[in-house]
Design an enzyme around this catalytic site. Structure first.
Site, mmCIF file in Angstrom:
data_model
loop_
_atom_site.group_PDB
_atom_site.id
_atom_site.type_symbol
_atom_site.label_atom_id
_atom_site.label_comp_id
_atom_site.label_asym_id
_atom_site.label_seq_id
_atom_site.Cartn_x
_atom_site.Cartn_y
_atom_site.Cartn_z
ATOM 1 N N CYS A 2 19.483 -11.103 53.314
ATOM 2 C CA CYS A 2 20.295 -12.292 53.132
ATOM 3 C C CYS A 2 21.237 -12.108 51.952
ATOM 4 O O CYS A 2 20.900 -11.476 50.960
ATOM 5 C CB CYS A 2 19.396 -13.486 52.876
ATOM 6 S SG CYS A 2 18.313 -13.823 54.266
ATOM 7 N N ARG A 27 23.928 -4.643 53.605
ATOM 8 C CA ARG A 27 22.521 -5.004 53.476
ATOM 9 C C ARG A 27 21.898 -5.411 54.812
ATOM 10 O O ARG A 27 20.690 -5.508 54.930
ATOM 11 C CB ARG A 27 22.367 -6.151 52.479
ATOM 12 C CG ARG A 27 22.719 -5.710 51.083
ATOM 13 C CD ARG A 27 22.550 -6.814 50.089
ATOM 14 N NE ARG A 27 22.645 -6.290 48.754
ATOM 15 C CZ ARG A 27 21.620 -5.822 48.052
ATOM 16 N NH1 ARG A 27 20.418 -5.835 48.570
ATOM 17 N NH2 ARG A 27 21.782 -5.353 46.847
ATOM 18 N N TRP A 74 19.109 -12.745 57.532
ATOM 19 C CA TRP A 74 18.165 -12.005 58.379
ATOM 20 C C TRP A 74 17.096 -13.011 58.754
ATOM 21 O O TRP A 74 16.446 -13.566 57.873
ATOM 22 C CB TRP A 74 17.487 -10.894 57.580
ATOM 23 C CG TRP A 74 18.031 -9.530 57.746
ATOM 24 C CD1 TRP A 74 18.619 -8.790 56.774
ATOM 25 C CD2 TRP A 74 18.008 -8.715 58.923
ATOM 26 N NE1 TRP A 74 18.971 -7.572 57.284
ATOM 27 C CE2 TRP A 74 18.610 -7.494 58.586
ATOM 28 C CE3 TRP A 74 17.543 -8.903 60.234
ATOM 29 C CZ2 TRP A 74 18.754 -6.461 59.506
ATOM 30 C CZ3 TRP A 74 17.692 -7.880 61.145
ATOM 31 C CH2 TRP A 74 18.292 -6.678 60.775
ATOM 32 N N ASN A 100 18.055 -17.818 49.859
ATOM 33 C CA ASN A 100 17.378 -16.532 50.061
ATOM 34 C C ASN A 100 15.923 -16.710 49.681
ATOM 35 O O ASN A 100 15.629 -17.250 48.613
ATOM 36 C CB ASN A 100 17.966 -15.446 49.144
ATOM 37 C CG ASN A 100 19.296 -14.946 49.654
ATOM 38 O OD1 ASN A 100 19.708 -15.281 50.757
ATOM 39 N ND2 ASN A 100 19.964 -14.141 48.842
ATOM 40 N N GLY A 101 15.026 -16.214 50.510
ATOM 41 C CA GLY A 101 13.599 -16.303 50.178
ATOM 42 C C GLY A 101 12.814 -16.884 51.332
ATOM 43 O O GLY A 101 13.360 -17.157 52.406
ATOM 44 N N GLU A 486 0.317 7.647 43.867
ATOM 45 C CA GLU A 486 1.692 7.211 43.626
ATOM 46 C C GLU A 486 1.903 6.820 42.156
ATOM 47 O O GLU A 486 2.937 7.128 41.560
ATOM 48 C CB GLU A 486 2.031 6.042 44.571
ATOM 49 C CG GLU A 486 3.377 5.388 44.370
ATOM 50 C CD GLU A 486 4.576 6.325 44.519
ATOM 51 O OE1 GLU A 486 4.404 7.493 44.880
ATOM 52 O OE2 GLU A 486 5.698 5.856 44.241
ATOM 53 N N LYS A 490 4.600 8.608 39.726
ATOM 54 C CA LYS A 490 5.652 7.883 38.988
ATOM 55 C C LYS A 490 5.644 8.309 37.536
ATOM 56 O O LYS A 490 6.675 8.553 36.936
ATOM 57 C CB LYS A 490 5.449 6.351 39.068
ATOM 58 C CG LYS A 490 5.765 5.698 40.384
ATOM 59 C CD LYS A 490 7.207 5.701 40.785
ATOM 60 C CE LYS A 490 7.609 6.914 41.541
ATOM 61 N NZ LYS A 490 7.594 6.996 42.946
ATOM 62 N N GLU A 493 6.853 12.126 37.024
ATOM 63 C CA GLU A 493 8.238 12.509 37.307
ATOM 64 C C GLU A 493 9.251 11.915 36.328
ATOM 65 O O GLU A 493 10.282 12.507 36.091
ATOM 66 C CB GLU A 493 8.624 12.216 38.752
ATOM 67 C CG GLU A 493 8.683 10.768 39.118
ATOM 68 C CD GLU A 493 9.012 10.544 40.592
ATOM 69 O OE1 GLU A 493 9.698 11.374 41.189
ATOM 70 O OE2 GLU A 493 8.553 9.525 41.131
ATOM 71 N N HIS A 509 -17.356 15.598 41.569
ATOM 72 C CA HIS A 509 -17.340 16.980 42.074
ATOM 73 C C HIS A 509 -16.466 17.880 41.219
ATOM 74 O O HIS A 509 -16.026 18.933 41.684
ATOM 75 C CB HIS A 509 -16.877 16.993 43.533
ATOM 76 C CG HIS A 509 -17.757 16.168 44.421
ATOM 77 N ND1 HIS A 509 -19.051 16.537 44.718
ATOM 78 C CD2 HIS A 509 -17.567 14.970 45.020
ATOM 79 C CE1 HIS A 509 -19.598 15.609 45.487
ATOM 80 N NE2 HIS A 509 -18.712 14.641 45.676
ATOM 81 N N LYS A 608 17.657 13.169 44.384
ATOM 82 C CA LYS A 608 17.267 12.003 45.183
ATOM 83 C C LYS A 608 17.008 12.391 46.632
ATOM 84 O O LYS A 608 16.155 11.835 47.291
ATOM 85 C CB LYS A 608 18.377 10.937 45.091
ATOM 86 C CG LYS A 608 18.039 9.632 45.780
ATOM 87 C CD LYS A 608 16.896 8.898 45.082
ATOM 88 C CE LYS A 608 16.436 7.665 45.811
ATOM 89 N NZ LYS A 608 15.068 7.275 45.412
HETATM 90 C C1 F6R Z 1 9.213 10.275 44.189
HETATM 91 C C2 F6R Z 1 10.159 10.493 45.257
HETATM 92 C C3 F6R Z 1 9.951 11.644 46.152
HETATM 93 C C4 F6R Z 1 10.399 11.283 47.583
HETATM 94 C C5 F6R Z 1 10.369 12.520 48.475
HETATM 95 C C6 F6R Z 1 10.740 12.192 49.904
HETATM 96 O O1 F6R Z 1 9.507 9.143 43.456
HETATM 97 O O2 F6R Z 1 11.107 9.761 45.386
HETATM 98 O O3 F6R Z 1 8.642 12.092 46.140
HETATM 99 O O4 F6R Z 1 9.549 10.295 48.072
HETATM 100 O O5 F6R Z 1 11.255 13.501 47.981
HETATM 101 O O6 F6R Z 1 12.014 11.656 49.974
HETATM 102 P P1 F6R Z 1 12.496 10.835 51.218
HETATM 103 O O7 F6R Z 1 11.725 9.573 51.260
HETATM 104 O O8 F6R Z 1 13.961 10.642 51.017
HETATM 105 O O9 F6R Z 1 12.206 11.681 52.424
#
Ligand code: F6R
Length: 613
Positions: A2, A27, A74, A100-101, A486, A490, A493, A509, A608
């Site tokens: 939205c 979006r 949406w 929105n919401g 995860e 985070k 990295e 273990h 990315k």
């Molecule tokens: C960690 C991160 C990476 C991605 C991975 C897959 O924060 O962003 O581990 O998750 O490189 O990337 P996608 O999702 O674009 O296939």
């Protein structure tokens, strides 16, 4: 997703609002509308479909006025059609609103309003808000007071913008929680309002960002900001950069921070258009999941890398539990080199933010050659993982720019949950009552995520205590085992601190040997079916002198006495708990890295989109 745009000034509002909506088109939406104050009356045009449809409605029946609001929607409650599209008018036609919401308690409010004689024109949750505003206007309050009184009834996270023909020189906007921002663009004798900066950046760079539980009364000459309780606030006008990418960052220092905060909205948009709360059904039209396919699936391979693979691990628990189909999670780079057992009754489901990750695409290709059906859950529209698949779910989180994935982790968790429920229905393995219960729980998700975000200041204090650590262990079990993975990813990295995610049951273990006073142990211990096991894990870590940081459910009285720090999450249905438990860990990693002064959005050595093997 939205989107909201508003204008009050000297110019013709219609093209400004339409252009602003156009800039939010990326979006996604399934209907659109606008309301213009024309000669003292509110005129609305709205319909299902794209903005071209709205533009042609306006062309057939033009609208002219200097005050207007618009919306792209949406669908969540009620299908995309003209009645359900925003803006929504009150019964008198004197007030109009865009929103929105999700109004979590809309059914109760609707009943209450019906008893007062209100007639509803749409199936939306939004419509209750405008009738509440009208109720208070009828009792003699100003628009500002009426909006304030109405908002106090709503549960959930909301961004709203309201216009009244009786107070034609103002627009009232408000934000509750994080259902998307509300930003006011300051011009010369004119003001703009938007849910997202790109909608108004071509007009002004001077912005006032509303915080949660704040309202703004916007006139041609200025803006007055107050709390929802009515206390007037001094507001800051921030000038956003001319560089379009930095401009997008708005009030945040880093994209990662912005994207963490966007999760209420991205989760709302994830649900929007896919969930029919009234009938307890999930609608995933692009997945092309036919009853025949549902019936013959014997196995699903989830193929993904990094964060996306951890989302897949949650998906394994959900799909096996809800739809009773065996699921294996394969790291993209491993799948094709081990000659996996795949045939025409296999589905390979790729999860990928970018949709261009080479290893994930190669895994899909391997599965294709062996005759599997290919699905993907993917964010980047038109990417390879979307194009090669036989069916897909698009993530609806908008662009993710920070290299560390955040909102593109939580959205697929919800996508996988919805997929599991849909598959279970088609395979006939859950009854209607169970299905409706699972679907109803989805409504809670955005607000629960918002409540995690509200605790940021507490988490930042924990980050201060951990900023110097050299290593950390993250433990989880069951549906929250991937949360530990995860959380650790985070941290490593973006802060360059060594962190390891581990299945808690595996500690004995080997890894338990690592625990001493220098090893912080982050224990993901919400009230889920693995709670007791995780609790004893905390006791074991403490017995060895470890420093425990526990993710725990609000109201838990057993964990605080033994943990060194607690990161609180609200009570969440356990199958959706990975959505809430990960948020404090994202925030923790973010603040540790920020305190260390690191380049959070572009950590060293990382890209990315990983388009090489
Ligand atoms: C960690 C991160 C990476 C991605 C991975 C897959 O924060 O962003 O581990 O998750 O490189 O990337 P996608 O999702 O674009 O296939």
């Amino acid at each position: 997703m939205c989107g909201i745009v508003g204008y009050i000034g000297q110019k013709d509002a219609t093209p400004i609002v339409l252009n602003g909506l156009k800039r939010l088109e990326y979006r996604g939406y399934d209907s659109a509308g606008l309301a213009i104050l024309e000669n003292g009356q509110i005129e609305v045009r709205r319909d299902a479909g794209k903005l071209e449809r709205l533009a042609s409605l306006v062309q057939e029946s033009p609208l002219h006025g200097q005050v207007g609001i618009g919306h792209t929607r949406w669908a969540t409650h009620g299908e995309p059609n003209a009645h359900n599209a925003h803006p929504h008018l009150g019964m008198t036609g004197d007030v109009v609103l865009v929103h929105n919401g999700i109004v979590e308690n809309y059914l109760d409010l609707k009943e209450e309003l019906k008893e007062e004689g209100v007639v509803f024109n749409s199936e939306t949750d939004t419509e209750v808000i405008i009738h509440l505003v009208e109720r208070y206007l009828g009792a003699g309050r100003t628009l500002e007071e009426a909006v304030r009184a109405a908002l106090l009834h709503l549960r959930g996270a909301h961004g709203i913008v309201v216009l009244s023909k009786d107070e034609p020189d103002k627009i009232v906007a408000a934000r509750m929680g994080n259902a998307g921002g509300v930003v006011i663009g300051v011009g010369d004798g004119e003001m703009y309002i938007a849910s997202d900066l790109p909608a108004i950046l071509e007009h002004t760079r001077d912005m006032v960002f509303l915080e949660s539980r704040q309202m703004a009364v916007v006139t041609r000459s200025g803006v007055k900001v107050s709390t929802l309780e009515g206390q007037e606030l001094l507001h800051e006008v921030q000038t956003v950069s001319w560089d379009p990418v930095s401009a997008e960052k708005g009030e945040y220092r880093h994209f990662m921070h912005k994207e963490i905060h966007e999760q209420v909205r991205s989760l709302t948009d994830t649900i929007a258009g896919r969930v029919d709360f009234d009938h307890g059904r999930i609608n995933l039209p692009k997945l092309n999941l036919t009853p025949e396919l549902a019936e013959r699936i014997e196995r699903i391979y989830i193929v993904a890398c990094g964060t996306a693979a951890y989302a897949g691990m949650v998906g394994k628990v959900l799909i096996e539990r809800i739809a009773r189909v065996p699921v294996e999670v394969d790291i993209g780079s491993e799948f094709r080199y081990r000659d996996p057992i795949v045939d025409e009754n296999t589905v390979a489901l790729a999860i990928s933010q970018s949709g261009e990750t080479a290893d994930t695409l190669a895994a899909l290709e391997e599965a294709r050659q062996k005759g599997a059906t290919l699905w993907s859950i993917v964010n980047a529209i038109g990417s390879q993982a979307m194009r090669v698949a036989d069916g897909f779910i698009s993530m609806q989180v908008g662009p993710e720019i920070g290299v560390a994935s955040t909102k593109a982790y939580t959205a697929p968790l919800v996508d996988l949950y919805m997929l599991a429920v849909h598959l279970a229905e088609l395979r006939g393995v859950i009854n209607e009552w169970e299905r409706k219960g699972l679907v109803a729980d989805l409504r809670l998700v955005p607000d629960l995520a918002g409540r995690c975000l509200d605790r940021e200041a507490e988490i930042e204090k924990v980050a201060q205590a951990l900023v110097e650590v050299r290593s950390a262990l993250y433990l989880g079990r069951g549906v929250n085992m991937p949360t530990a993975y995860e959380g650790a990813l985070k941290l490593k990295e973006i802060s360059y601190i060594h962190a390891e995610g581990y299945p808690a049951g595996e500690m004995k273990h080997g890894p338990i040997a690592l625990i001493d006073a220098d090893m912080p142990v982050v224990v993901v211990a919400p009230r889920d079916p693995w709670y007791e096991k995780m609790f004893s894990q905390i006791e074991q870590a403490k017995a060895r002198g470890g420093r425990v940081i526990a993710v725990a459910t609000e109201g838990d009285e057993r964990i605080p006495p033994i943990a060194d720090h607690v990161l609180w999450v609200p009570e969440t249905p356990w199958m959706l708990s990975p959505v809430t438990t990960v948020i404090p860990l994202q925030i923790l990693a973010y603040h540790i890295a920020a305190l260390r002064g690191l380049d959070i959005d572009q950590p060293r050595n990382l890209a990315k989109s990983v388009t090489v093997e």
